[in-house]
Write an enzyme that holds these catalytic residues in place. Structure first.
Site, short mmCIF file in Angstrom:
data_model
loop_
_atom_site.label_atom_id
_atom_site.label_comp_id
_atom_site.label_asym_id
_atom_site.label_seq_id
_atom_site.Cartn_x
_atom_site.Cartn_y
_atom_site.Cartn_z
N ASP A 1 0.82 -1.21 0.00
CA ASP A 1 0.00 0.00 0.00
C ASP A 1 0.85 1.26 0.00
O ASP A 1 0.42 2.32 0.41
CB ASP A 1 -0.94 -0.01 1.21
N ARG B 1 26.58 14.17 -25.58
CA ARG B 1 25.40 14.95 -25.96
C ARG B 1 25.53 16.29 -25.24
O ARG B 1 25.97 16.33 -24.08
CB ARG B 1 24.11 14.23 -25.55
N HIS C 1 9.14 16.29 -22.67
CA HIS C 1 8.79 16.26 -24.10
C HIS C 1 7.41 16.90 -24.17
O HIS C 1 6.39 16.23 -24.07
CB HIS C 1 8.78 14.82 -24.64
N GLU D 1 19.88 19.49 -28.84
CA GLU D 1 20.69 18.47 -28.19
C GLU D 1 21.34 17.47 -29.15
O GLU D 1 21.02 16.29 -29.12
CB GLU D 1 19.85 17.72 -27.15
N GLU E 1 23.16 19.66 -24.46
CA GLU E 1 21.75 20.05 -24.56
C GLU E 1 21.47 21.34 -23.80
O GLU E 1 21.78 21.45 -22.62
CB GLU E 1 20.88 18.92 -23.98
N TYR F 1 27.31 8.90 -30.29
CA TYR F 1 27.45 7.79 -29.33
C TYR F 1 28.17 6.64 -30.02
O TYR F 1 27.63 6.06 -30.96
CB TYR F 1 26.08 7.34 -28.83
N HIS G 1 19.11 6.08 -22.77
CA HIS G 1 18.31 6.29 -21.57
C HIS G 1 18.87 5.50 -20.38
O HIS G 1 18.12 4.92 -19.60
CB HIS G 1 16.84 5.93 -21.81
N ASP H 1 22.37 14.00 -17.91
CA ASP H 1 21.16 14.58 -18.49
C ASP H 1 20.16 14.64 -17.36
O ASP H 1 19.68 13.60 -16.90
CB ASP H 1 20.67 13.70 -19.65
N ASP I 1 15.94 20.85 -18.93
CA ASP I 1 16.40 19.60 -19.56
C ASP I 1 17.79 19.85 -20.14
O ASP I 1 17.92 20.22 -21.30
CB ASP I 1 15.40 19.17 -20.64
N HIS J 1 18.69 9.82 -32.29
CA HIS J 1 17.53 10.58 -31.80
C HIS J 1 17.35 11.86 -32.61
O HIS J 1 18.08 12.11 -33.56
CB HIS J 1 17.65 10.87 -30.29
N HIS K 1 13.20 18.93 -28.84
CA HIS K 1 11.76 18.74 -28.63
C HIS K 1 11.22 19.94 -27.86
O HIS K 1 11.98 20.63 -27.16
CB HIS K 1 11.51 17.45 -27.84
N1 GLY Z 1 16.11 14.03 -21.03
C1 GLY Z 1 15.28 13.63 -22.08
C2 GLY Z 1 15.64 14.28 -23.33
O1 GLY Z 1 16.67 14.91 -23.41
O2 GLY Z 1 14.91 14.25 -24.27
MN MN Z 2 15.84 16.71 -24.20
MN MN Z 3 17.77 15.72 -21.79
#
Ligand code: GLY
Ligand code: MN
Ligand code: MN
Length: 438
Positions: A40, A406, A361, A384, A408, A388, A243, A260, A271, A350, A354
């Site tokens: 619970d 990456r 997102h 971003e 971003e 990789y 991820h 990230d 982000d 990717h 976004h």
């Molecule tokens: N952290 C998720 C992205 O960069 O889209």
């Molecule tokens: Mn992002």
């Molecule tokens: Mn991100």
């Protein structure tokens, strides 16, 4: 009594705006179900973004119903007060206090939803509702619509037409108001300083989890309610997993660390991704990859202004990153052939970014009936680019294997151009090495 965490007039004004746009249609937005972990013990609850956007109300088991032109126009269904449950789980507003505090026209107990909704929806032709995200609530809605249809007989108001509430509200959420930009800017500032704290903390031997802890500690210290999405704290080869969120390994000298992470503030999230060397100094191979990605990221950001098509950013990003793959000897051949056969996606799987807002997102279309959308003042999104190179990739030059990068940042489009809301986190190699050397 608990207070609403933001000025409720903001939400009232949003509802008024929605009412103007609904025509002879109603709108229903329901909270999503609570998650149960074990037995619970639940997860901390976060309100559905659309429901929060229109009410500021944070309790689970709540539903907003809006019906333009008839009093009550804005109706909120909430849990009743329940002293026993409140002893276990905390304060509940209940219908009476919720109506006062959140300034909706009328509140009812959640248990009355099906009966009252049938009455409130009479005479409306269509309904904006998010179908297919919450199957058990969909069943409730079907039963409301069925009873409504039969109760209206052959009056000309038969089964209501359904329209996608996500699309309708998503378009409103896409262009941020001043109040939203203020929240997002604050989320970006907290996120940025959290990344700086991580840069100062990291040295060989610390664990990814400890780095996450340092950042989360900073986020909470600034009254961030939670992280905006799962932390990615990925050292060495783990950075090539997009991820990765085990976040449980030791950071070793010689490796890069990719973080990230974003702090949420008043339901808006930053982000940011940064990569930096655990030891404080980039190796030659790391410089090759990192500087390449950084130059691309800066070039993409430099051109941002109203009118740029989001689709063109994706294409420009893929083109520049493919040039980099060719320069580094990861791929060979003609750039156009590589891109048309999607071969570049091996190292950059990717998109370039976004929309960003209440959800990482965030809501909003990228194409309008197939036509690519141009960015406008008030829209926020990430840029971003990344590269990789898995440690097991026998085709890649040896020195680049196991490097994932990456970078971003979070961009607000302004009337003249753009603002980088996350510029406070260093990304130039010299700046990073200097801050880590302190
Ligand atoms: N952290 C998720 C992205 O960069 O889209
Ligand atoms: Mn992002
Ligand atoms: Mn991100």
């Amino acid at each position: 009594m608990r207070k609403a965490t933001e000025n409720v007039e903001i939400f009232k004004a949003r509802r008024e705006n929605v009412l103007k746009k609904l025509g002879n249609n109603a709108l229903i937005v329901a909270a999503h179900p609570e998650h149960i972990r074990n037995h619970d013990v639940g997860y901390p609850y976060r309100q559905d973004s659309n429901l929060y956007y229109l009410t500021g109300f944070e309790e689970p088991e709540s539903i907003l119903l809006m019906r333009p032109g008839n009093f009550p126009e804005s109706v909120l269904f909430v849990r009743e007060k329940n002293i026993e449950r409140e002893t276990w789980d905390g304060f509940r507003f209940g219908p009476e206090l919720a109506q006062q505090e959140f300034k909706v026209d009328k509140c009812y107990p959640i248990a009355d939803f099906e009966r009252v909704a049938v009455e409130l929806l009479k005479g409306y032709e269509g309904l904006y509702y998010r179908l297919l995200k919450n199957p058990s609530f969909d069943q409730k809605m079907f039963s409301v619509l069925e009873v409504l249809k039969s109760s209206q007989g052959r009056t000309g108001y038969g089964l209501m037409s359904l329209y996608d509430a996500d699309l309708f509200l998503g378009e409103m959420r896409l262009k941020k108001s001043e109040a939203e930009v203020a929240n997002l800017r604050k989320a970006c500032e907290i996120t940025a300083q959290g990344h700086v704290a991580a840069m100062r903390f990291v040295k060989p031997g610390v664990t990814e989890r400890q780095v996450q802890g340092v950042m989360m500690n900073y986020f909470y210290s600034q009254n961030s309610a939670r992280e905006g999405y799962n932390f990615i704290v990925a050292s060495g080869n783990s950075a090539t997993t997009l991820h990765y969120n085990f976040n449980d390994q030791v950071c070793n000298a010689g490796d890069l660390l990719l973080i990230d992470a974003g702090a949420e503030y008043n339901y808006y999230t930053g982000d940011i991704t940064r990569c930096f060397p655990v030891s404080g100094e980039f190796t030659k191979a790391q410089v090759d990859v990192y500087q390449g990605v950084l130059d691309i990221q800066k070039e993409l950001i430099a051109g941002l202004k109203p009118g740029v098509l989001f689709k063109d950013l994706h294409e420009q990003g893929a083109s520049l990153l493919t040039d980099l793959m060719l320069d580094l000897g990861l791929l060979s051949g003609r750039k156009e052939d590589i891109i048309s056969a999607n071969i570049h996606r091996k190292y950059y799987p990717h998109g370039i970014g976004h929309w960003l807002g209440m959800d990482v997102h965030d809501a909003g279309l990228y194409y309008i009936k197939g036509e690519p959308r141009a960015v406008e003042a008030g829209m926020c999104f990430t840029i971003e680019p990344g590269l990789y190179i898995p440690g097991t990739d026998a085709q890649a030059p040896k020195e680049y294997r196991g490097i994932g990068v990456r970078i971003e940042d979070n961009i607000l489009i302004t009337a003249q151009g753009h603002e980088n809301m996350t510029a406070a986190v260093p990304k130039e190699i010299a700046e990073i090495e200097s801050i880590m050397g302190q």
